[in-house]
Design a protein around this motif. Structure first.
Motif, mmCIF file in Angstrom:
data_model
loop_
_atom_site.group_PDB
_atom_site.id
_atom_site.type_symbol
_atom_site.label_atom_id
_atom_site.label_comp_id
_atom_site.label_asym_id
_atom_site.label_seq_id
_atom_site.Cartn_x
_atom_site.Cartn_y
_atom_site.Cartn_z
ATOM 1 N N GLY A 166 0.827 -1.207 0.000
ATOM 2 C CA GLY A 166 0.000 0.000 0.000
ATOM 3 C C GLY A 166 0.856 1.248 0.000
ATOM 4 N N ARG A 167 0.320 2.335 -0.580
ATOM 5 C CA ARG A 167 1.069 3.596 -0.646
ATOM 6 C C ARG A 167 1.180 4.278 0.703
ATOM 7 N NH1 ARG A 167 -2.446 4.113 -4.711
ATOM 8 N NH2 ARG A 167 -3.734 5.306 -3.267
ATOM 9 N N GLY A 168 0.116 4.160 1.531
ATOM 10 C CA GLY A 168 0.083 4.886 2.795
ATOM 11 C C GLY A 168 -0.601 6.232 2.674
ATOM 12 N N GLY A 169 -1.234 6.497 1.535
ATOM 13 C CA GLY A 169 -1.931 7.768 1.329
ATOM 14 C C GLY A 169 -2.799 7.696 0.095
ATOM 15 N N GLN A 170 -3.634 8.727 -0.097
ATOM 16 C CA GLN A 170 -4.504 8.775 -1.256
ATOM 17 C C GLN A 170 -3.733 9.191 -2.510
ATOM 18 O OE1 GLN A 170 -8.547 10.666 0.031
ATOM 19 N NE2 GLN A 170 -6.961 11.704 1.211
ATOM 20 N N GLU A 171 -4.348 8.943 -3.669
ATOM 21 C CA GLU A 171 -3.777 9.391 -4.939
ATOM 22 C C GLU A 171 -4.909 9.767 -5.888
ATOM 23 O OE1 GLU A 171 -0.689 7.995 -8.503
ATOM 24 O OE2 GLU A 171 -1.391 6.530 -7.028
ATOM 25 N N ALA A 172 -4.689 10.798 -6.685
ATOM 26 C CA ALA A 172 -5.646 11.201 -7.713
ATOM 27 C C ALA A 172 -4.884 11.496 -8.991
ATOM 28 C CB ALA A 172 -6.448 12.426 -7.277
ATOM 29 N N ASP A 173 -5.527 11.243 -10.126
ATOM 30 C CA ASP A 173 -4.896 11.473 -11.420
ATOM 31 C C ASP A 173 -5.904 12.145 -12.343
ATOM 32 O OD1 ASP A 173 -2.468 10.496 -13.324
ATOM 33 O OD2 ASP A 173 -4.364 10.401 -14.405
ATOM 34 N N PHE A 174 -5.434 13.169 -13.067
ATOM 35 C CA PHE A 174 -6.261 13.880 -14.037
ATOM 36 C C PHE A 174 -5.498 13.927 -15.353
ATOM 37 C CE2 PHE A 174 -6.831 15.551 -9.782
ATOM 38 C CZ PHE A 174 -8.190 15.392 -9.583
ATOM 39 N N THR A 186 -3.268 3.454 -35.314
ATOM 40 C CA THR A 186 -3.754 4.423 -34.334
ATOM 41 C C THR A 186 -2.559 5.087 -33.674
ATOM 42 O OG1 THR A 186 -5.779 3.175 -33.845
ATOM 43 C CG2 THR A 186 -5.046 4.741 -32.181
ATOM 44 N N ILE A 187 -2.666 6.387 -33.469
ATOM 45 C CA ILE A 187 -1.648 7.100 -32.713
ATOM 46 C C ILE A 187 -2.349 8.025 -31.732
ATOM 47 C CG2 ILE A 187 -1.435 8.979 -34.416
ATOM 48 C CD1 ILE A 187 1.616 8.975 -33.657
ATOM 49 N N ALA A 188 -1.812 8.128 -30.518
ATOM 50 C CA ALA A 188 -2.456 8.925 -29.486
ATOM 51 C C ALA A 188 -1.408 9.526 -28.565
ATOM 52 C CB ALA A 188 -3.439 8.076 -28.678
ATOM 53 N N GLY A 189 -1.648 10.770 -28.148
ATOM 54 C CA GLY A 189 -0.825 11.440 -27.156
ATOM 55 C C GLY A 189 -1.568 11.495 -25.833
ATOM 56 N N LEU A 190 -0.822 11.390 -24.731
ATOM 57 C CA LEU A 190 -1.430 11.378 -23.409
ATOM 58 C C LEU A 190 -0.740 12.377 -22.491
ATOM 59 C CD1 LEU A 190 -0.837 8.145 -24.399
ATOM 60 C CD2 LEU A 190 -2.466 7.756 -22.553
ATOM 61 N N PHE A 191 -1.522 12.956 -21.590
ATOM 62 C CA PHE A 191 -0.969 13.801 -20.524
ATOM 63 C C PHE A 191 -1.655 13.426 -19.223
ATOM 64 C CE2 PHE A 191 -1.547 17.420 -17.681
ATOM 65 C CZ PHE A 191 -0.220 17.724 -17.397
ATOM 66 N N ASP A 192 -0.873 13.311 -18.138
ATOM 67 C CA ASP A 192 -1.421 12.999 -16.823
ATOM 68 C C ASP A 192 -0.763 13.863 -15.763
ATOM 69 O OD1 ASP A 192 -3.218 10.340 -16.781
ATOM 70 O OD2 ASP A 192 -1.698 10.148 -18.343
ATOM 71 N N ALA A 193 -1.578 14.347 -14.826
ATOM 72 C CA ALA A 193 -1.107 15.048 -13.637
ATOM 73 C C ALA A 193 -1.546 14.222 -12.438
ATOM 74 C CB ALA A 193 -1.680 16.450 -13.565
ATOM 75 N N SER A 194 -0.592 13.687 -11.678
ATOM 76 C CA SER A 194 -0.886 12.800 -10.552
ATOM 77 C C SER A 194 -0.574 13.493 -9.238
ATOM 78 C CB SER A 194 -0.069 11.508 -10.658
ATOM 79 O OG SER A 194 -0.394 10.792 -11.828
ATOM 80 N N TRP A 195 -1.546 13.456 -8.327
ATOM 81 C CA TRP A 195 -1.380 14.032 -6.993
ATOM 82 C C TRP A 195 -1.273 12.914 -5.978
ATOM 83 C CZ3 TRP A 195 -5.079 13.790 -2.898
ATOM 84 C CH2 TRP A 195 -4.727 14.546 -1.767
ATOM 85 N N LEU A 196 -0.194 12.917 -5.211
ATOM 86 C CA LEU A 196 0.006 11.959 -4.126
ATOM 87 C C LEU A 196 -0.194 12.687 -2.810
ATOM 88 C CD1 LEU A 196 3.214 10.190 -5.473
ATOM 89 C CD2 LEU A 196 0.935 9.172 -5.286
ATOM 90 N N ASP A 213 5.488 14.178 2.543
ATOM 91 C CA ASP A 213 4.560 15.235 2.142
ATOM 92 C C ASP A 213 3.911 14.933 0.794
ATOM 93 O OD1 ASP A 213 4.857 16.707 4.401
ATOM 94 O OD2 ASP A 213 6.111 18.282 3.515
ATOM 95 N N SER A 214 2.812 15.626 0.522
ATOM 96 C CA SER A 214 2.124 15.476 -0.757
ATOM 97 C C SER A 214 2.956 16.071 -1.888
ATOM 98 C CB SER A 214 0.754 16.151 -0.710
ATOM 99 O OG SER A 214 0.891 17.541 -0.453
ATOM 100 N N GLN A 215 2.686 15.627 -3.115
ATOM 101 C CA GLN A 215 3.432 16.114 -4.265
ATOM 102 C C GLN A 215 2.635 15.883 -5.543
ATOM 103 O OE1 GLN A 215 6.254 12.420 -3.788
ATOM 104 N NE2 GLN A 215 6.860 13.460 -5.677
ATOM 105 N N TRP A 216 2.991 16.620 -6.586
ATOM 106 C CA TRP A 216 2.429 16.450 -7.932
ATOM 107 C C TRP A 216 3.516 15.920 -8.851
ATOM 108 C CZ3 TRP A 216 -2.515 17.043 -9.732
ATOM 109 C CH2 TRP A 216 -3.430 17.685 -8.889
ATOM 110 N N ASN A 217 3.171 14.915 -9.672
ATOM 111 C CA ASN A 217 4.039 14.419 -10.736
ATOM 112 C C ASN A 217 3.282 14.490 -12.058
ATOM 113 O OD1 ASN A 217 6.117 13.739 -8.911
ATOM 114 N ND2 ASN A 217 5.178 11.759 -8.498
#
Length: 325
Positions: A166-174, A186-196, A213-217
């Protein structure tokens, strides 16, 4: 890992022998193994996977002397389900069970082994196809959001007890996916912003916690699929993750340090075969991750600084995808 080289060679041969025959006619068919696939309204999509991973890295102290060489082996079982609320709105669940074994060879002598296993924190997601190429546009555009709760405790392994995964904390991804599909490609580009979120891991040696501490990747990716026949295709992709630094506090010694995670780049390839056309598809894949150097910097105790270098990871996996109408 020799057979993974054969997989890569086979992919190159398939590309070179079929590229001249590719049909570039726009086509928005929803193909199970395709990067732009979404289940239609009322459909249930499933993907069951097994991945074997091997990671190696070297650790150095503040003086620049190597202190250890580590090797991590992982065995991960994953399950994903998607359900089409409408043709353009999909619910998603990811969950898995992982095991990890770490062996650390100390310099000049000594061997330390540790193991961790357990259920991963589940991930709940939604995808909305804001623009559908099937409606006559030049591309499809998907907006994605995921949330993973802190469902299972995080404990570090010691000599007597295994740890958890387990991570030990929440996570969200947009994120979003922008792609174009033809009959054969097929070709596709992706972008993700993950908050830990802030993470808490129990140190089973001391009974104290390590707090991060929390962080964004952030991640940028490019993925594709070449379809050689109605039953055979190949996926290939590349991505780069931008990792931010974060503060870590160890209750056991009262020290605060800055963890500089380091960016990493991933390259991946997979071959897909339709056992039942667009209903049951099997895949075999390979991924290599290139990690930049990382460091732990102690502002009040610089002699405790550590550095990680030469970290590489290989992942081999098999996946079975299926759709229920």
């Amino acid at each position: 890992m020799r057979w993974t080289k054969y997989l890569g060679a086979a992919s190159v041969i398939c590309l070179s022998t079929s590229a001249f025959a590719q049909d570039a006619t726009p086509d928005a068919a929803r193909i199970i193994s395709d990067p732009l696939y979404l289940p239609m309204q009322g459909q249930v999509y499933g993907a069951t996977s097994y991945d074997w991973g091997s990671t190696s890295l070297n650790t150095f102290n503040a003086a620049g002397a190597q202190t250890s060489t580590s090797h991590v082996t992982s065995n991960d079982i994953g399950q994903q389900f998607q359900y089409g609320i409408t043709d353009d709105f999909v619910l998603r669940l990811d969950w898995g069970y992982d095991t990890r074994a770490t062996s650390r060879h100390l310099d000049p002598t000594g061997l330390v082994t540790r193991s961790s296993s357990g259920w991963t924190d589940p991930d709940f997601g939604i995808t909305w196809r804001a623009v559908d190429q099937a409606a006559g546009g030049p591309f499809s555009f998907d907006l994605r959001a995921d949330y993973s709760p802190d469902a299972f405790p995080a404990r570090s392994a010691n000599a007597d007890e295994s740890g958890t995964v387990g991570r030990g904390g929440q996570e969200a991804d947009f994120g979003f996916t922008l792609g174009h599909e033809t009959r054969d490609f097929t070709i596709a580009g992706l972008f993700d912003a993950s908050w830990l979120d802030t993470r808490t891991v129990l140190n089973q040696n001391t009974g104290d916690n390590t707090l991060t501490d929390s962080q964004w990747n952030y991640r940028l990716g490019l993925t594709s699929q070449w379809r050689f026949s109605p039953v055979l295709s190949m996926n290939a992709g590349v991505g780069h993750t931008f990792s931010n630094s974060t503060q870590v506090f160890d209750d056991s010694n009262g020290l605060l340090h800055i963890a500089h995670g380091g960016d990493y780049t991933d390259l991946n390839v997979a071959l897909n075969y339709h056992f039942i056309p667009n209903t049951v598809v099997g895949s075999i894949g390979y991924e290599h991750n290139f990690y930049q150097n990382t460091s732990n910097t102690f502002p009040t105790a610089p002699a405790d600084n550590t550095f990680t270098r030469n970290r590489d990871e290989d992942v081999v996996g098999v996946t079975m995808r299926y759709v229920l109408n």
